[in-house]
Design a protein around this motif. Structure first.
Motif, PDB file in Angstrom:
ATOM      1  N   THR A 146      65.091  22.374  53.325  1.00  0.00           N
ATOM      2  CA  THR A 146      64.267  22.764  54.462  1.00  0.00           C
ATOM      3  C   THR A 146      63.161  21.746  54.662  1.00  0.00           C
ATOM      4  O   THR A 146      62.525  21.311  53.689  1.00  0.00           O
ATOM      5  CB  THR A 146      63.652  24.160  54.252  1.00  0.00           C
ATOM      6  OG1 THR A 146      64.714  25.111  54.103  1.00  0.00           O
ATOM      7  CG2 THR A 146      62.790  24.566  55.445  1.00  0.00           C
ATOM      8  N   SER A 147      62.914  21.356  55.901  1.00  0.00           N
ATOM      9  CA  SER A 147      61.893  20.353  56.203  1.00  0.00           C
ATOM     10  C   SER A 147      60.509  20.896  55.878  1.00  0.00           C
ATOM     11  O   SER A 147      60.291  22.110  55.789  1.00  0.00           O
ATOM     12  CB  SER A 147      61.964  19.952  57.677  1.00  0.00           C
ATOM     13  OG  SER A 147      61.718  21.079  58.514  1.00  0.00           O
TER      14      SER A 147
ATOM     15  N   LYS B  76      60.934  23.731  60.329  1.00  0.00           N
ATOM     16  CA  LYS B  76      61.666  23.829  61.596  1.00  0.00           C
ATOM     17  C   LYS B  76      63.135  23.438  61.480  1.00  0.00           C
ATOM     18  O   LYS B  76      63.915  23.699  62.398  1.00  0.00           O
ATOM     19  CB  LYS B  76      60.989  22.952  62.656  1.00  0.00           C
ATOM     20  CG  LYS B  76      59.594  23.426  63.043  1.00  0.00           C
ATOM     21  CD  LYS B  76      59.012  22.561  64.147  1.00  0.00           C
ATOM     22  CE  LYS B  76      57.633  23.043  64.562  1.00  0.00           C
ATOM     23  NZ  LYS B  76      57.063  22.198  65.657  1.00  0.00           N
ATOM     24  N   GLU B  77      63.512  22.807  60.376  1.00  0.00           N
ATOM     25  CA  GLU B  77      64.907  22.396  60.190  1.00  0.00           C
ATOM     26  C   GLU B  77      65.383  22.756  58.785  1.00  0.00           C
ATOM     27  O   GLU B  77      64.652  22.580  57.818  1.00  0.00           O
ATOM     28  CB  GLU B  77      65.076  20.892  60.413  1.00  0.00           C
ATOM     29  CG  GLU B  77      64.885  20.446  61.848  1.00  0.00           C
ATOM     30  CD  GLU B  77      65.187  18.966  62.030  1.00  0.00           C
ATOM     31  OE1 GLU B  77      65.126  18.501  63.175  1.00  0.00           O
ATOM     32  OE2 GLU B  77      65.485  18.285  61.025  1.00  0.00           O
ATOM     33  N   THR B  78      66.594  23.239  58.711  1.00  0.00           N
ATOM     34  CA  THR B  78      67.209  23.528  57.423  1.00  0.00           C
ATOM     35  C   THR B  78      68.600  22.919  57.411  1.00  0.00           C
ATOM     36  O   THR B  78      69.397  23.158  58.324  1.00  0.00           O
ATOM     37  CB  THR B  78      67.304  25.041  57.166  1.00  0.00           C
ATOM     38  OG1 THR B  78      65.981  25.575  57.058  1.00  0.00           O
ATOM     39  CG2 THR B  78      68.052  25.330  55.874  1.00  0.00           C
TER      40      THR B  78
ATOM     41  N   GLY C 250      67.285  29.362  68.253  1.00  0.00           N
ATOM     42  CA  GLY C 250      67.557  28.251  67.363  1.00  0.00           C
ATOM     43  C   GLY C 250      68.858  27.562  67.728  1.00  0.00           C
ATOM     44  O   GLY C 250      69.577  27.996  68.636  1.00  0.00           O
ATOM     45  N   ARG C 251      69.189  26.505  67.010  1.00  0.00           N
ATOM     46  CA  ARG C 251      70.383  25.716  67.293  1.00  0.00           C
ATOM     47  C   ARG C 251      71.149  25.438  65.998  1.00  0.00           C
ATOM     48  O   ARG C 251      70.545  25.302  64.926  1.00  0.00           O
ATOM     49  CB  ARG C 251      69.998  24.387  67.966  1.00  0.00           C
ATOM     50  CG  ARG C 251      69.300  24.578  69.307  1.00  0.00           C
ATOM     51  CD  ARG C 251      68.650  23.305  69.802  1.00  0.00           C
ATOM     52  NE  ARG C 251      67.564  22.850  68.939  1.00  0.00           N
ATOM     53  CZ  ARG C 251      66.341  23.382  68.955  1.00  0.00           C
ATOM     54  NH1 ARG C 251      66.058  24.380  69.780  1.00  0.00           N
ATOM     55  NH2 ARG C 251      65.398  22.903  68.155  1.00  0.00           N
TER      56      ARG C 251
ATOM     57  N   GLU D 294      73.887  22.691  64.534  1.00  0.00           N
ATOM     58  CA  GLU D 294      74.455  21.385  64.841  1.00  0.00           C
ATOM     59  C   GLU D 294      75.204  20.812  63.644  1.00  0.00           C
ATOM     60  O   GLU D 294      74.910  21.144  62.492  1.00  0.00           O
ATOM     61  CB  GLU D 294      73.341  20.415  65.251  1.00  0.00           C
ATOM     62  CG  GLU D 294      72.502  20.893  66.427  1.00  0.00           C
ATOM     63  CD  GLU D 294      71.254  20.056  66.614  1.00  0.00           C
ATOM     64  OE1 GLU D 294      71.348  18.999  67.275  1.00  0.00           O
ATOM     65  OE2 GLU D 294      70.193  20.439  66.084  1.00  0.00           O
TER      66      GLU D 294
ATOM     67  N   LYS E 197      73.073  21.543  60.372  1.00  0.00           N
ATOM     68  CA  LYS E 197      71.625  21.602  60.584  1.00  0.00           C
ATOM     69  C   LYS E 197      71.271  22.794  61.466  1.00  0.00           C
ATOM     70  O   LYS E 197      71.829  22.978  62.545  1.00  0.00           O
ATOM     71  CB  LYS E 197      71.115  20.312  61.233  1.00  0.00           C
ATOM     72  CG  LYS E 197      69.601  20.309  61.461  1.00  0.00           C
ATOM     73  CD  LYS E 197      69.078  18.941  61.855  1.00  0.00           C
ATOM     74  CE  LYS E 197      69.501  18.524  63.235  1.00  0.00           C
ATOM     75  NZ  LYS E 197      68.864  17.263  63.658  1.00  0.00           N
TER      76      LYS E 197
ATOM     77  N   SER F 225      68.170  24.240  63.551  1.00  0.00           N
ATOM     78  CA  SER F 225      66.917  23.735  64.119  1.00  0.00           C
ATOM     79  C   SER F 225      66.204  24.825  64.904  1.00  0.00           C
ATOM     80  O   SER F 225      66.843  25.614  65.610  1.00  0.00           O
ATOM     81  CB  SER F 225      67.181  22.546  65.041  1.00  0.00           C
ATOM     82  OG  SER F 225      67.897  21.523  64.374  1.00  0.00           O
ATOM     83  N   PHE F 226      64.871  24.840  64.798  1.00  0.00           N
ATOM     84  CA  PHE F 226      64.057  25.841  65.485  1.00  0.00           C
ATOM     85  C   PHE F 226      62.826  25.181  66.080  1.00  0.00           C
ATOM     86  O   PHE F 226      62.357  24.148  65.580  1.00  0.00           O
ATOM     87  CB  PHE F 226      63.640  26.947  64.507  1.00  0.00           C
ATOM     88  CG  PHE F 226      64.804  27.580  63.793  1.00  0.00           C
ATOM     89  CD1 PHE F 226      65.538  28.589  64.395  1.00  0.00           C
ATOM     90  CD2 PHE F 226      65.190  27.128  62.534  1.00  0.00           C
ATOM     91  CE1 PHE F 226      66.629  29.155  63.744  1.00  0.00           C
ATOM     92  CE2 PHE F 226      66.271  27.683  61.876  1.00  0.00           C
ATOM     93  CZ  PHE F 226      66.993  28.704  62.483  1.00  0.00           C
ATOM     94  N   ASP F 227      62.304  25.775  67.146  1.00  0.00           N
ATOM     95  CA  ASP F 227      61.115  25.221  67.802  1.00  0.00           C
ATOM     96  C   ASP F 227      59.841  25.560  67.052  1.00  0.00           C
ATOM     97  O   ASP F 227      58.793  24.939  67.285  1.00  0.00           O
ATOM     98  CB  ASP F 227      61.026  25.730  69.243  1.00  0.00           C
ATOM     99  CG  ASP F 227      62.157  25.201  70.110  1.00  0.00           C
ATOM    100  OD1 ASP F 227      62.642  24.086  69.817  1.00  0.00           O
ATOM    101  OD2 ASP F 227      62.563  25.897  71.062  1.00  0.00           O
TER     102      ASP F 227
END
Length: 299
Positions: free
Chosen positions: A146-147, A151-153, A202-203, A205, A213, A215-217
């Motif tokens: 996780t970043s 916001k990213e995992t 979220g997304r 990818e 990945k 991704s979230f805002d």
């Protein structure tokens, strides 16, 4: 909103609180006097451990007698060729169990689906909790990252892993679920809160074949626990039948989507199978309890 409380109600409530406090005090005193009280009800907590240190993995492989017989008959490749590069290695509590036998259980009827979830169909969460329910450990995914801003995992999949029909299990199965199932509003009518922290979608990818990945805002502090828990992102066995799960067998389920197989064909197939529309037909084909041909990553 303000709530008014009468003097009588206040006194009654105070008395009840006082009695409750006294009861708890008596329990605490009893436990303090006799350390043995309650211990027999708990005992020593034991469970299997997920071994992530490759140096501690077994150097030789064995298998169930039934599988060995299939290898001898040429129906299965040798076990060494069936195990991927990053297998899930679990150390049993005491020893490996005995193969074979008859499993008798006494839970049948309409709710038997839940019994299947508990006993045989998973969990196939990408991550899971250890037996003490304290720490998140690898499961379908071999690891995660996780970043710093949350916001990213990244989810790291197991190279060489397959669906039950032998097809490769890759990041494409996650993207397929996200783009063709989750974002299809006929299948999933609204965004799930589990994939939309603070209401912001979220997304999912593909980074490469074995890296996904999320991704979230905004920072998603509990995403790891959500992936390990009983949520809408808890694997195909418990989520696919209603369009959730985070991943799905793309190579199989594409055959039941109008986008890939044509609207007329799917509508005709759904009607022939006795369903009012293709959505109900698709969900039935996505459900292991109704479709034994569905590829899974569970028993």
């Amino acid at each position: 909103m303000q709530v008014k409380m009468s003097r009588r109600r206040f006194l009654v409530g105070s008395t009840q609180l006082g009695a409750g406090a006294a009861f708890l005090s008596n329990i605490t005193q009893a436990l303090g006097k006799d350390k043995r009280i309650g211990l027999a009800l708990i005992g020593k907590l034991e469970g299997p451990d997920v071994i992530t240190d490759e140096a501690a993995w077994p150097t030789s492989l064995s298998e169930a007698p039934d599988l060995a017989a299939r290898v001898s008959a040429g129906k299965l490749p040798p076990v060494a060729k069936r195990i991927g590069k990053h297998p899930l290695v679990i150390k049993p509590v005491h020893e490996i169990g005995r193969y074979g036998g008859t499993w008798r259980r006494a839970f049948t009827g309409p709710g038997d689906y839940v019994n299947g979830i508990r006993n045989a169909s998973g969990p196939d969460n990408v991550l899971f909790f250890d037996y003490a329910a304290q720490n998140v450990v690898p499961n379908i995914a071999r690891g995660w990252e996780t970043s710093a801003d949350g916001k990213e995992t990244l989810l790291f999949l197991r190279e060489g892993m397959h669906w039950s029909d032998g097809k490769s299990f890759t990041a494409d199965d996650f993207v397929f679920w996200f783009e063709d199932i989750y974002q299809n509003r006929k299948i999933v009518p609204a965004e799930s809160a589990f994939l939309s922290p603070n209401g912001k979608p979220g997304r999912v990818e593909k980074v490469n074949n074995y890296t996904v990945k999320l991704s979230f805002d905004e920072p998603y502090s509990f995403i790891v626990e959500v992936l390990a828990g009983y949520t809408g992102l808890d694997g195909s066995a418990s989520g696919n039948f209603y369009g959730m799960g985070l991943f799905a067998p793309a190579h199989y389920l594409k055959g039941y989507l109008p986008k890939y197989s044509g609207a007329d064909k799917i509508a005709a197939d759904a009607a022939a199978a006795g369903y009012d529309n293709w959505v109900l037909y698709f969900k039935a084909k996505s459900d292991w309890s109704r479709n034994p041909d569905l590829p899974v990553v569970t028993p």
